[in-house]
Design a protein around this motif. Structure first.
Motif, short mmCIF file in Angstrom:
data_model
loop_
_atom_site.label_atom_id
_atom_site.label_comp_id
_atom_site.label_asym_id
_atom_site.label_seq_id
_atom_site.Cartn_x
_atom_site.Cartn_y
_atom_site.Cartn_z
N ILE A 123 0.84 -1.19 0.00
CA ILE A 123 0.00 0.00 0.00
C ILE A 123 0.88 1.25 0.00
CG2 ILE A 123 -2.06 -1.05 1.00
CD1 ILE A 123 -1.20 -0.08 3.72
N THR A 124 0.35 2.31 -0.57
CA THR A 124 1.11 3.53 -0.82
C THR A 124 0.44 4.72 -0.16
OG1 THR A 124 1.95 2.68 -2.92
CG2 THR A 124 1.93 5.07 -2.65
N PHE A 125 1.26 5.58 0.45
CA PHE A 125 0.74 6.80 1.04
C PHE A 125 0.56 7.84 -0.06
CE2 PHE A 125 1.18 11.00 3.02
CZ PHE A 125 0.17 10.92 3.97
N VAL A 126 -0.68 8.35 -0.18
CA VAL A 126 -1.00 9.33 -1.21
C VAL A 126 -1.61 10.57 -0.57
CG1 VAL A 126 -1.44 7.48 -2.87
CG2 VAL A 126 -3.36 8.50 -1.63
N VAL A 127 -1.51 11.69 -1.28
CA VAL A 127 -2.17 12.93 -0.87
C VAL A 127 -3.01 13.43 -2.02
CG1 VAL A 127 -0.41 13.57 0.82
CG2 VAL A 127 -0.18 14.35 -1.55
N GLY A 128 -3.98 14.28 -1.69
CA GLY A 128 -4.89 14.81 -2.70
C GLY A 128 -4.88 16.33 -2.74
N PRO A 129 -5.93 16.92 -3.28
CA PRO A 129 -5.96 18.37 -3.51
C PRO A 129 -5.97 19.23 -2.25
CG PRO A 129 -8.07 17.36 -4.09
CD PRO A 129 -7.11 16.25 -3.86
N ALA A 133 -0.52 21.54 -4.85
CA ALA A 133 -0.18 20.72 -6.02
C ALA A 133 1.31 20.58 -6.25
CB ALA A 133 -0.86 21.30 -7.26
N GLU A 134 2.10 21.57 -5.82
CA GLU A 134 3.54 21.50 -6.07
C GLU A 134 4.25 20.49 -5.18
OE1 GLU A 134 2.83 25.11 -3.29
OE2 GLU A 134 1.89 24.17 -5.05
N ILE A 135 3.54 19.94 -4.19
CA ILE A 135 4.16 18.96 -3.28
C ILE A 135 3.97 17.58 -3.89
CG2 ILE A 135 4.01 17.89 -1.01
CD1 ILE A 135 3.28 20.65 0.09
N THR A 136 5.06 17.00 -4.37
CA THR A 136 5.01 15.71 -5.06
C THR A 136 5.97 14.67 -4.49
OG1 THR A 136 6.64 16.48 -6.68
CG2 THR A 136 4.29 16.80 -7.22
N THR A 137 6.69 15.00 -3.42
CA THR A 137 7.61 14.06 -2.79
C THR A 137 7.39 14.03 -1.29
OG1 THR A 137 9.37 15.69 -2.39
CG2 THR A 137 9.35 14.57 -4.55
N TRP A 138 7.85 12.94 -0.66
CA TRP A 138 7.70 12.86 0.80
C TRP A 138 8.47 13.97 1.52
CZ3 TRP A 138 4.78 11.45 4.58
CH2 TRP A 138 5.29 11.57 5.88
N PRO A 139 9.73 14.25 1.20
CA PRO A 139 10.43 15.33 1.91
C PRO A 139 9.69 16.67 1.82
CG PRO A 139 12.00 14.01 0.71
CD PRO A 139 10.65 13.57 0.26
N ALA A 140 9.14 16.98 0.64
CA ALA A 140 8.41 18.23 0.49
C ALA A 140 7.14 18.23 1.35
CB ALA A 140 8.05 18.46 -0.98
N PHE A 141 6.46 17.08 1.39
CA PHE A 141 5.25 16.99 2.21
C PHE A 141 5.58 17.11 3.68
CE2 PHE A 141 2.37 14.40 4.80
CZ PHE A 141 1.16 15.07 4.56
N ALA A 142 6.63 16.41 4.13
CA ALA A 142 6.99 16.44 5.54
C ALA A 142 7.33 17.86 5.99
CB ALA A 142 8.17 15.51 5.80
N ALA A 143 8.04 18.61 5.13
CA ALA A 143 8.38 20.00 5.47
C ALA A 143 7.12 20.86 5.53
CB ALA A 143 9.35 20.55 4.44
#
Length: 322
Positions: A123-129, A133-143
């Motif tokens: 299973i994969t961790f996903v994000v939505g709207p 939209a510019e957040i496409t990687t885990w490091p960017a999301f975590a920050a």
């Protein structure tokens, strides 16, 4: 009166062999799927059913009975007549939900007779709207997520997705409300609508939305990357703990006490279906690894997963109110 009774007994004795010798199955077979239509479990169940029907010689009807993280449908399947006409197609929540909810309306091992495992998937961790939209990687999301009040969905309370969402927030130092759904479909709908930030999904349910960019995959659990997701890393590659390597199953079970000849027939038909090239093609199309197990091996895995999940929940105090 006495003569009439004797005649009745004689007629019954003559009829009994005909009943005993009636071929199985002589009417449609039902698969109870303990989650709503459209999710990963439902998809795998339909692949198995369509592969089995030609050799079984009867239609297989899918009955979706979601609720309580799979408990509702599974409890119903445990209590039906053990005649081979009502079976359970389920996933690892079969052992996980009762452990985490501390409620056992059925015995995951002894109330069922395994017929076969179909496959495994990560299973994969996903994000939505709800996430920029510019957040496409885990490091960017975590920050971006640090210090925010987040909302992570899970497809069933006590599931791998639920535990992994909690562990992800804990290990990443994030504040995330955990929201339970009755299956992947309603959870995916809320991610797509922006009602929640994200959660863990199977490729069977959300793969198409990942491929077209409606949701963004950031990291995958398990020990092997998903080919269809290209460079999306494993959580363990990002420095998360080995706990994200826990693997589960999808497969078919019958109620305990189902006659052995019926179980043998089902097991053979399932084995043939699981080996078909078309079954492999359909599983791989939803990024599920074909990994058939026979009844004995599958039963051993269920027992092993029950022990593993009990240890995980006790060590992490992962419990929820039923």
């Amino acid at each position: 009166m006495h003569r009439r009774s004797l005649l009745g007994l004689a007629a019954a004795s003559l009829a009994a062999p005909a009943i005993a010798q009636s071929p199985y199955p002589d009417r449609p077979v039902r698969f109870i799927v303990p989650f709503p239509a459209g999710g990963g479990t439902d998809t795998w169940a339909r692949i198995a059913a369509e592969g089995m029907q030609p050799n079984l010689g009867q239609p297989i009807v899918i009955e979706n009975r979601g609720g309580a993280g799979g408990l509702v449908g599974t409890e119903a399947a445990a209590k039906v007549a053990p005649d081979g006409y009502t079976l359970l197609f389920t996933i690892t929540t079969h052992v996980q939900t009762p452990v985490v909810m501390r409620r056992f309306p059925y015995d995951p091992v002894n109330d069922f007779a395994p017929i076969g495992r179909l496959g495994t998937t990560s299973i994969t961790f996903v994000v939505g709207p709800k996430v920029p939209a510019e957040i496409t990687t885990w490091p960017a999301f975590a920050a971006w997520a640090k210090g925010r009040d987040l909302s992570f969905g899970n497809y069933a309370p006590g599931s791998t997705g639920h535990a992994f969402a909690m562990l992800l927030a804990e290990e990443a130092g994030l504040q995330a409300e955990q929201i339970a759904y009755r299956g992947e479909t309603p959870m995916l709908q809320d991610i797509l609508s922006g009602a929640i930030h994200g959660g863990f999904h199977s490729m069977a349910a959300a793969g198409e939305m990942m491929r077209v960019g409606r949701v963004r995959p950031l990291a995958t659990a398990g020990d092997r990357r998903i080919p269809a997701l290209g460079e999306v890393p494993l959580l363990k590659e990002l420095g998360f703990s080995p706990r994200f390597s826990f693997s589960g199953f999808s497969g078919l079970l019958a109620p305990a006490r189902t006659p052995q000849p019926v179980l043998d027939r089902l097991a053979e038909v399932f084995r043939i279906a699981a080996a078909k090239p078309e079954t492999h093609r359909r599983l791989l199309a939803v990024d599920t690894m074909p990994s058939y197990q026979d009844p004995a091996t599958f039963k051993a895995q269920i027992a092993r997963n029950l022990r593993e999940w009990t240890e995980i929940t006790e060590r992490l105090n992962l419990t929820i109110e039923s």
